[in-house]
Design a protein around this motif. Structure first.
Motif, PDB file in Angstrom:
ATOM      1  N   GLN A  69      28.995 -29.103   2.216  1.00 19.30           N
ATOM      2  CA  GLN A  69      27.640 -29.601   1.637  1.00 19.30           C
ATOM      3  C   GLN A  69      27.967 -29.848   0.283  1.00 19.30           C
ATOM      4  OE1 GLN A  69      25.730 -26.233   0.133  1.00 19.30           O
ATOM      5  NE2 GLN A  69      23.768 -27.177  -0.677  1.00 19.30           N
ATOM      6  N   GLY A  70      27.071 -31.166  -0.201  1.00 18.76           N
ATOM      7  CA  GLY A  70      27.063 -31.449  -1.572  1.00 18.76           C
ATOM      8  C   GLY A  70      27.802 -32.694  -1.641  1.00 18.76           C
ATOM      9  N   ALA A  77      36.851 -30.197  -3.947  1.00 21.72           N
ATOM     10  CA  ALA A  77      37.881 -28.987  -4.087  1.00 21.72           C
ATOM     11  C   ALA A  77      37.583 -28.003  -3.008  1.00 21.72           C
ATOM     12  CB  ALA A  77      37.536 -28.463  -5.721  1.00 21.72           C
ATOM     13  N   VAL A  78      36.529 -27.721  -2.523  1.00 19.64           N
ATOM     14  CA  VAL A  78      36.303 -26.759  -1.423  1.00 19.64           C
ATOM     15  C   VAL A  78      36.653 -27.314  -0.239  1.00 19.64           C
ATOM     16  CG1 VAL A  78      34.640 -25.822  -0.161  1.00 19.64           C
ATOM     17  CG2 VAL A  78      34.292 -25.739  -2.641  1.00 19.64           C
ATOM     18  N   LEU A 112      35.755 -19.086   3.060  1.00 14.02           N
ATOM     19  CA  LEU A 112      34.879 -19.935   2.071  1.00 14.02           C
ATOM     20  C   LEU A 112      33.821 -18.778   1.483  1.00 14.02           C
ATOM     21  CD1 LEU A 112      33.573 -22.304   1.347  1.00 14.02           C
ATOM     22  CD2 LEU A 112      32.181 -22.673   3.134  1.00 14.02           C
ATOM     23  N   ALA A 113      33.515 -17.714   2.210  1.00  6.63           N
ATOM     24  CA  ALA A 113      32.513 -16.863   1.588  1.00  6.63           C
ATOM     25  C   ALA A 113      32.953 -16.017   0.390  1.00  6.63           C
ATOM     26  CB  ALA A 113      32.073 -15.725   2.594  1.00  6.63           C
ATOM     27  N   GLU A 114      34.427 -15.861   0.459  1.00  4.73           N
ATOM     28  CA  GLU A 114      35.203 -15.108  -0.932  1.00  4.73           C
ATOM     29  C   GLU A 114      35.329 -16.306  -1.802  1.00  4.73           C
ATOM     30  OE1 GLU A 114      38.592 -13.763   1.306  1.00  4.73           O
ATOM     31  OE2 GLU A 114      37.492 -11.939   2.570  1.00  4.73           O
ATOM     32  N   MET A 115      35.262 -17.488  -1.805  1.00  5.92           N
ATOM     33  CA  MET A 115      35.348 -18.190  -2.870  1.00  5.92           C
ATOM     34  C   MET A 115      34.129 -18.336  -3.679  1.00  5.92           C
ATOM     35  SD  MET A 115      36.697 -21.959  -1.015  1.00  5.92           S
ATOM     36  CE  MET A 115      38.105 -21.854   0.321  1.00  5.92           C
ATOM     37  N   GLU A 116      34.483 -18.584  -4.962  1.00  4.72           N
ATOM     38  CA  GLU A 116      33.401 -18.477  -6.019  1.00  4.72           C
ATOM     39  C   GLU A 116      32.550 -19.887  -5.975  1.00  4.72           C
ATOM     40  OE1 GLU A 116      35.277 -17.701  -9.759  1.00  4.72           O
ATOM     41  OE2 GLU A 116      35.812 -15.696  -9.319  1.00  4.72           O
ATOM     42  N   THR A 117      31.831 -19.925  -4.794  1.00  4.79           N
ATOM     43  CA  THR A 117      31.105 -21.030  -4.662  1.00  4.79           C
ATOM     44  C   THR A 117      29.923 -20.830  -3.696  1.00  4.79           C
ATOM     45  OG1 THR A 117      30.888 -23.482  -3.888  1.00  4.79           O
ATOM     46  CG2 THR A 117      32.440 -21.827  -2.602  1.00  4.79           C
ATOM     47  N   GLU A 118      28.680 -21.427  -4.028  1.00  2.44           N
ATOM     48  CA  GLU A 118      27.661 -21.137  -2.925  1.00  2.44           C
ATOM     49  C   GLU A 118      27.666 -22.564  -2.170  1.00  2.44           C
ATOM     50  OE1 GLU A 118      24.035 -21.238  -5.691  1.00  2.44           O
ATOM     51  OE2 GLU A 118      24.711 -19.434  -6.612  1.00  2.44           O
TER      52      GLU A 118
END
Length: 728
Positions: A537-538, A545-546, A575-581
């Motif tokens: 997304q985005g 990077a994600v 992905l849930a553990e990454m510092e991203t929404e």
């Protein structure tokens, strides 16, 4: 709800009908259909035929190749060509993509793309034939009945409007031996004849060639005698009072930048010296890419009573204010441009006609040398003219840039050689003390550049230089971002036994930001093959990077031997553990090339498509939420089989998404195109040839590459199981 109740017309459909009823020529009718009609009328290759002298003659067209003009410019109504068949049968003729490419090919270039559909509609009024209308459609399969009915309605409106216009043409020439069915088209003749009784004159400006045409009454409106049958109008600067010219140019610049109706009023210089004012009411017409191509309207003259003479200082202040208004209008137009191409488009579409110029040639400094910018113009002939002017003025443009001082032609000066414009200016483009380029602006008639004009053009040069410098910086950053995105994708697909593969990635062209689409083809233990495609997304650096982290993580889980469902579950937790929404959609398929056994899991991603001899259809794979949404979710594992000779297509939604169209309809359109493609001679069996899979990838992305603006990234991966898998 009563299913038999008639469907109400949408606002866009009503807007299209109104535009058709306002059209004053065949060209305007076709433009109205393309600009105001449904989004699935793509426009390219559309044509309008009118009956003339017992033959169907091509009267208006849009992006129709030159070879098609030569081959199908005149059609016998008794022939089997679609324009004749539709009119003879009084019903639409629908041509599938393979028919347009095989039955009506460009013999000089081979078959067409194979993914272009065409609807040919009869134009009939009260049983009397008028002509035929051919419209290119985005439909890839069968055209829905509701769309056919809408096309028939729009064709009926167009036919009645054409019949009305033809009646006025005949009324204006009652001495003709028989009723004429030939409408003046965009070649310069005007058909706004009915307004003459009101004392108004009609005009038409071709913004591509710069040519302006007036009827006889338009000349009378400004106090000039008609020149004869040609109707070619004088230069704007020779008609408008010098004190009003900047205001007129500013108003035109605003109208050209936005399109649509406009009204301006100005004084004119009459030969008899009488004070006279002209009211101009017109409309700027845009093409399918929202670029201005034509203006048309009415001129009405009236006596002007001058006010008491103002002080010389007041007149000078008013003139200075008018030039400031013009500069502001041009600045607004250039400020909307983001890329260098958009700046050159604004220069061509807005600044050139607003300034009354014939041509604009732009050179940019590249590695210390002046290099021509690819002109954002319409058609080949005008581009050739700009290239000629560039060769002619190259030395002068370099000289002016070195001196950093504009150069202007003088009235009455001897021209140094053939082909030199009657008047011109060369502007050095310097931004923040840095040389950016040079700009040549030419005019059709001689003109004097006063001190105020020279100051204005010098200021315009500074504005243009700043816009180009900003646009070049944007282009560089966007290219680097796109390179970063591509660098995180596979440079090439691995050659694996038993399969053939092809992939495509197209970055978004809208905005600076980059996306998170990715794909992978994995060599797995035991001779298995893994297909991965995903979309973060985005559209920014974070998404990219994600994407890189997800791609690495999924590769690690997959090569450890986990099945697709487990692999997606672990990747979702990562992905849930990454510092991203951010979240991501993903499809992971594992194929055994030897047996065709296929196992897959899907996380909110579009269904893959199976392509084979029987046609094309989505694989109905149960799925779960996108990655990162529910960390502990378990994804269902689906099983299927890919037969020898079949192909699996995986893609991101940017491949099919079209603005203002339902997503499911877009998917069905693609499936219909694949269905027709497989029905051609040889069908899906052609994919056994090495180059065929690459050809199919090109066809699938054809609509995307032809879009003026690509809103989203596009990724696709084709996996073909060969008929005789090679031994490992």
């Amino acid at each position: 709800m009563d299913q038999s109740s008639p469907r109400r017309a949408s606002r866009s459909e009503l807007r299209c009908v109104r535009a058709l009823l306002r059209a004053s020529s065949a060209a305007e009718l076709l433009a109205a259909l393309l600009t105001e009609g449904p989004a699935w009328i793509t426009g390219e290759g559309s044509a309008l035929y009118l009956l003339d002298g017992g033959m169907l003659r091509l009267t208006a067209s849009h992006e129709l190749p030159e070879w098609a003009h030569r081959k199908y410019g005149v059609v016998d109504p008794a022939s089997e060509l679609p324009a004749a068949l539709a009119l003879r049968r009084r019903e639409p003729v629908l041509l599938s993509p393979q028919q347009t490419s095989t039955d009506y090919p460009n013999t000089a270039a081979g078959l067409g793309t194979g993914l272009v559909a065409l609807a040919v509609l009869p134009l009939v009024v009260d049983g009397d034939p008028v002509g035929s209308l051919a419209l290119a459609l985005a439909h890839r399969g069968a055209v829905p009945q509701r769309d056919v009915e809408l096309l028939e309605t729009l064709a009926d409106v167009a036919a009645h409007r054409l019949a009305h216009l033809l009646h006025h043409v005949h009324t204006a020439d009652p001495t003709a031996g028989q009723p004429s069915t030939e409408l003046p088209s965009a070649d310069g003749q005007l058909i706004s004849l009915a307004v003459r009784s009101a004392g108004a004159g009609a005009f038409e400006r071709d913004l591509v060639t710069g040519e302006t045409l007036w009827d006889a009454q338009a000349y009378r409106a400004v106090g000039l005698p008609p020149p004869g049958p040609t109707g070619r109008a004088p230069d704007l600067a020779d008609v408008v009072h010098p004190e009003d010219l900047p205001d007129v140019q500013a108003a035109l610049a605003e109208a050209l930048a936005t399109g649509g109706p406009y009204r301006i009023s100005y004084r004119v210089v009459r030969p008899d010296g009488a004070p006279w004012r002209v009211d101009e009411a017109g409309e700027v017409m845009l093409d399918v890419h929202r670029r201005p191509v034509r203006t048309a309207g009415l001129l009405t003259g009236r006596e002007w009573r001058p006010e008491p003479a103002a002080a010389a200082g007041s007149v000078a202040a008013a003139a200075a204010g008018a030039r400031s208004t013009l500069l502001l209008a041009l600045t607004r137009s250039l400020s909307r441009a983001v890329t260098v191409r958009e700046v050159t488009t604004a220069l061509t579409d807005v600044a050139r006609p607003a300034l009354g110029a014939t041509s604009v040639v732009l050179d940019l400094v590249d590695e210390g040398r002046l290099m021509p910018v690819s002109p954002a113009v319409f058609g080949g002939p005008h581009r050739a003219e700009l290239n000629r002017l560039h060769d002619l003025a190259g030395g002068v443009m370099e000289h002016v840039l070195t001196r950093a001082t504009p150069l202007f032609s003088e009235p009455g000066q001897e021209r140094p050689g053939p082909g030199v414009p009657a008047a011109w200016t060369v502007l050095p483009l310097v931004a923040s003390g840095r040389q950016v380029g040079s700009c040549l602006i030419t005019f059709a008639t001689e003109r004097s550049f006063g001190r105020e004009d020279r100051t204005m053009y010098s200021a315009f040069a500074g504005i243009l230089a700043q816009s180009l410098e900003r646009a070049r910086l944007y282009d560089v950053h966007h290219e680097r971002a796109s390179e970063l995105q591509r660098a995180m994708l596979p440079r090439s697909l691995p050659v694996l036994p038993g399969i053939a593969s092809a992939a495509r990635y197209l970055p978004s062209t809208e905005g600076m930001q980059i996306g998170g689409d990715w794909y992978d083809l994995l060599r797995l233990p035991g001779g298995l093959v893994g297909l991965v495609i995903g979309d973060v997304q985005g559209h920014n650096a974070e998404a990219t990077a994600v994407m890189g982290q997800l791609r690495s993580g999924l590769w690690a889980y997959a090569t450890d031997g986990h099945d697709p469902a487990t692999t997606l579950a672990r990747t979702s937790r990562l992905l849930a553990e990454m510092e991203t929404e951010l979240f991501a959609t993903c499809l992971y398929v594992v194929l055994d090339p030897a047996t065709g056994a296929l196992r897959a899991a899907r996380a909110g991603h579009p269904q893959p498509v199976r392509i084979g001899a029987a046609g094309a259809a989505e694989l109905d794979l149960p799925g779960g939420p996108p990655l990162g949404v529910l960390p502990g979710v378990r994804y269902p594992l689906a099983e299927a089989r890919l037969e020898p000779g079949e192909t699996l297509l995986a893609y991101t939604d940017g491949l099919v998404e079209v603005r203002d169209e339902d997503y499911d309809e877009s998917v069905q359109r693609m499936l219909g195109g694949l269905e027709l493609w497989t029905a051609e001679v040889g069908g899906a069996g052609r994919l056994e040839r090495p180059e065929a899979l690459e050809r199919l990838a090109d066809l699938l992305t054809l609509n995307v590459t032809e879009r003026e603006v690509r809103q989203d990234d596009v990724a696709l991966l084709l996996l073909h199981r060969v008929l005789a898998p090679a031994a490992d």
